[in-house]
Each structure stands twice: as C-alpha cells, then as structure tokens.
Scaffold this active site. Structure first.
Site, PDB file in Angstrom:
ATOM      1  N   ASP A  59       0.856  -1.197   0.000  1.00 52.37           N
ATOM      2  CA  ASP A  59       0.000   0.000   0.000  1.00 52.37           C
ATOM      3  C   ASP A  59       0.887   1.240   0.000  1.00 52.37           C
ATOM      4  OD1 ASP A  59      -2.164   1.937   0.690  1.00 52.37           O
ATOM      5  OD2 ASP A  59      -3.307   0.158   1.207  1.00 52.37           O
TER       6      ASP A  59
ATOM      7  N   HIS B   3     -13.468  -1.901  -6.705  1.00 48.48           N
ATOM      8  CA  HIS B   3     -14.607  -0.970  -6.646  1.00 48.48           C
ATOM      9  C   HIS B   3     -14.177   0.499  -6.538  1.00 48.48           C
ATOM     10  CE1 HIS B   3     -15.366  -0.560  -1.980  1.00 48.48           C
ATOM     11  NE2 HIS B   3     -14.141  -0.258  -2.307  1.00 48.48           N
TER      12      HIS B   3
HETATM   13  C1  LIG Z   1     -10.868   0.801  -0.017  1.00 53.03           C
HETATM   14  S1  LIG Z   1      -9.287   0.640   0.677  1.00 53.03           S
HETATM   15  C2  LIG Z   1      -9.191  -1.111   0.899  1.00 53.03           C
HETATM   16  C3  LIG Z   1      -8.325  -1.522   2.067  1.00 53.03           C
HETATM   17  C4  LIG Z   1      -8.247  -3.011   2.340  1.00 53.03           C
HETATM   18  N1  LIG Z   1      -7.891  -3.767   1.164  1.00 53.03           N
HETATM   19  C5  LIG Z   1      -9.524  -3.532   2.936  1.00 53.03           C
HETATM   20  O1  LIG Z   1     -10.295  -4.234   2.249  1.00 53.03           O
HETATM   21  O2  LIG Z   1      -9.777  -3.241   4.111  1.00 53.03           O
HETATM   22  C6  LIG Z   1      -8.244   0.950  -0.716  1.00 53.03           C
HETATM   23  C7  LIG Z   1      -6.764   0.896  -0.383  1.00 53.03           C
HETATM   24  O3  LIG Z   1      -6.006   1.079  -1.584  1.00 53.03           O
HETATM   25  C8  LIG Z   1      -4.870   1.870  -1.254  1.00 53.03           C
HETATM   26  N2  LIG Z   1      -4.328   2.507  -2.466  1.00 53.03           N
HETATM   27  C9  LIG Z   1      -4.850   3.544  -3.168  1.00 53.03           C
HETATM   28  N3  LIG Z   1      -4.076   3.822  -4.239  1.00 53.03           N
HETATM   29  C10 LIG Z   1      -3.046   2.938  -4.210  1.00 53.03           C
HETATM   30  C11 LIG Z   1      -1.931   2.710  -5.058  1.00 53.03           C
HETATM   31  N4  LIG Z   1      -1.729   3.439  -6.164  1.00 53.03           N
HETATM   32  N5  LIG Z   1      -1.084   1.704  -4.742  1.00 53.03           N
HETATM   33  C12 LIG Z   1      -1.267   0.956  -3.625  1.00 53.03           C
HETATM   34  N6  LIG Z   1      -2.310   1.116  -2.786  1.00 53.03           N
HETATM   35  C13 LIG Z   1      -3.195   2.097  -3.076  1.00 53.03           C
HETATM   36  C14 LIG Z   1      -5.413   2.851  -0.257  1.00 53.03           C
HETATM   37  O4  LIG Z   1      -4.392   3.492   0.479  1.00 53.03           O
HETATM   38  C15 LIG Z   1      -6.325   1.974   0.577  1.00 53.03           C
HETATM   39  O5  LIG Z   1      -5.650   1.409   1.671  1.00 53.03           O
END
Ligand SMILES: C[S@@+](CC[C@H](N)C(=O)[O-])C[C@H]1O[C@@H](n2cnc3c(N)ncnc32)[C@H](O)[C@@H]1O
Length: 356
Positions: free
Chosen positions: A217, A264
C-alpha cells in the site's frame, strides 16, 4: 363535484380503523421511511462521536449520568436516545439506558468488529443529497473537495489514518469469514494489494500459520498497517511494503494475490489492468481473490450494497460489481474457474486460478 378519489370528497367516509384514507389508498410509509432514513445514520454517527456506546457498555446509566459524561443538554439527549431506542440500538430498563446485543458487539471501541471507525467518518463526510447531486452532475469524486482521495491521504497522514481505521472497521468481520471459507492450505506467500490496515491479511495469518502476507500500500498507510500487525502479535508474518499498484509491476514470489475493496475504487479499465498485473505476477496454479460487496447480476440489491454504490460516486471513480462481470473480467485477464463464496454479511469473495 369532487371525484370519489379527490381528497376533498372523503371526509365523511373516513374510518378511524382504516390504515389508509380512502382518498389516498396507497400507503405512503415506504417512501416516507426512505426519506427519513438518513436520520438513522446521523443519530448513529453522533452517538459514536459523543462516546455514548462506550459509556453504556461499561454499565447501564440513567439520563442524568449520561448528560454529565457527554456534557450535553437534556432535550437533545432525550431525542437522540428516543431515536436509538426506536432503532433497537439502545433500550431502557427502568430509568437506565443500556445497549442491545448488536450495539454492544459492533459499536464499542476496542472490541473486534467495531464499526465505529467507519460510522464516525459520517460526521465530516456524510453522503448528503448535495454531494450526491454534485456527483450526479459532475461524475467526479468530491469528498476531499475534488482532490484524489489517495493523494489527499499521501499528503496528510492523519486523513490516511482515519480512513484506514474506517476500512479496518468494516473489513475485520468479513476478513474472518474469508479466512474461514477459502482454503489457504496450498498458499505460502500472499500479496494483499492496497491492503490498508491489513485486516484481511491478519485474519488469514491467524487461521493459516503456513501463510505469510505482504500488505502492499502507500507508504503512509503501511505505517498504520504495521501498528495493527504489531498489536495482533503477527508482525513476523504480516509485513507492510510501500508501493504503487498502478505505477509498479506487482511484486513477484507470491502464490496468491488479494484485491479486497480495490476494484470498486477505480473504473473497470483500471480494474482490468490490475487483474492482468496479478496474472503476470502469479506462478501457474496461483490464485487471485477479489473481496467485495457484490450487487445481484440483475441489479436488484441487496439494498445495502446498491447504496454503497452511491458512496463510491463521491469517494472514488469506481462502483460495486456483480458476480458475472467479475467472472468475465477474470476470464479476460487469463484466470480460470471463478468461484464465488459469501464471507460474512453483505460480503463475498470471488477466487480464480492461473493456469486452470
Ligand atoms: C478501499 S481501501 C481497501 C483496504 C483493504 N484492502 C480492505 O479491504 O480493508 C483501498 C486501499 O487502496 C490503497 N491505495 C490507493 N491507491 C493505491 C496505489 N496506487 N497503490 C497501492 N495502494 C493504493 C489505499 O491506500 C487503501 O488502503
């Protein structure tokens, strides 16, 4: 002369036992209930923020004591308590207020499955009709005044922490379900793409001692994930690795790739790209897991998941998926035999294998 269906003609025919006036034979309560339903979110969020549930979990209390602890006036507190009683979140026993079992299980900070992190976000980021109207007209996320939410988190660690705690809050319970319904006996290294707090990885590591998980992340989020792993005593097997899932290839040497609430957040083209990258990084026989709140193929609910779609409009560029669309996306990326299982509540996991 008014017609028989004109309200002016019905006065003399009104029967007190009739649920609907003759002039308005169609019950209006379903529409009214939807209109008024947003107040339930508001009541819940305010009670979480005020600390009401934590207070009542320690012991049932009379109104005067609650007022003293929360520092609020009698009239608003009574109104809030009355709403929470009608919602079956709080109940009254004599002069004392206490939590119902659902509230005690999921609204008390520190208990596993606490949903308060998510609900508390509503105080600042309530899905108001104004925000939804803006999203409808402009089709862009507006939650941080139009700034990309992930950029906003990268710039502001406190925002990232609050959001990650909110995600942890909703993911903990379905995570336990996922760890129970998927057979991880053949998995050694799992890559948790955009793993956030690591809630899902932690649940898998707890049940499957053979699995080592990497939460991949943004750097600012990895710091939070490490705290959760330390607190769970699983820091040896759940590690956090900073990275960018779009700008970098997926790290190699993993035999499972998890995308929980990731697809999503972005448009289908970007989701398709992530699945292709997962396929490229996995060895033959490796599995991909997509964990989401799915909507039915025919678009009819469940209502909670259809409503989450509205949140996606103001928070992200994405949308909730149905099972058939995900199966097609997986097949396009080269995966075989997609299977869907319910994990908990409104959640499902879709798994598929590389190499058939
Ligand atoms: C909706 S959250 C889901 C968190 C976790 N997978 C869960 O189900 O509880 C989306 C995650 O994607 C991460 N994220 C967003 N853009 C990203 C990127 N370019 N590379 C890696 N992670 C990213 C965010 O920081 C966040 O933690």
């Amino acid at each position: 002369m008014p017609s028989p269906t004109d309200p002016r003609s019905t006065r003399s025919r009104h029967r007190p036992d009739a649920p609907n006036p003759v002039g308005f034979p169609q019950d209006d309560r379903r529409i009214y209930d939807y209109y008024i339903a947003g107040r339930q979110s508001a009541a819940l969020a305010v009670a979480v923020r005020a600390g009401l549930f934590d207070l009542l979990d320690v012991s049932p209390r009379p109104e005067t004591e609650i007022r003293e602890h929360l520092g609020c006036a009698a009239r608003p507190l009574r109104a809030l308590l009355a709403a929470l009683i009608a919602m079956d979140i709080v109940r009254r026993d004599g002069d004392r207020y206490e939590l119902t079992p659902d509230a005690s299980s999921y609204l008390v900070e520190g208990k596993p499955g606490w949903l308060g992190g998510l609900i508390d976000l509503e105080v600042e980021h309530f899905l108001s009709p104004r925000a939804l109207l803006d999203a409808l007209q402009r089709d862009e996320s507006s939650v941080y005044r139009g700034q990309d939410p992930w950029e906003a988190h990268a710039e502001d660690p406190e925002k990232a922490r609050r959001f990650t705690r909110a995600m942890h809050s909703i993911s903990e319970r379905p995570a336990a379900g996922l760890a129970e319904v998927v057979d991880f006996s053949g998995v050694t290294n799992l890559l948790d793409v955009g793993g956030g707090s690591g809630a899902i990885s932690l649940a898998i590591a707890r049940v499957w001692p053979n699995v080592r998980c990497t939460v991949w992340d943004l750097e600012v989020v990895c710091a939070v994930a490490r705290e959760y792993a330390d607190a769970a005593g699983l820091a040896e097997r759940v590690i956090a690795r900073p990275g960018d899932m779009f700008a970098e290839p997926f790290p190699l040497r993993h035999d499972a790739v998890l995308l929980s609430q990731i697809l999503h957040d972005w448009p289908p083209e970007k989701g398709a790209l992530l699945l292709e990258k997962a396929h490229a990084a996995l060895p033959d026989g490796g599995i991909v897991l997509i964990h989401e709140k799915l909507v039915a193929d025919d678009g009819r609910g469940p209502l909670a998941n259809a409503l989450v779609n509205l949140d996606m409009l103001v928070w992200t560029e994405g949308q909730q998926y149905d099972e058939r669309t995900l199966a097609a996306m997986l097949a396009n990326a080269g995966f075989a035999a997609a299977e869907t299982r319910r994990t908990a509540g409104y959640w499902s996991v879709v798994t598929a294998r590389k190499g058939g």
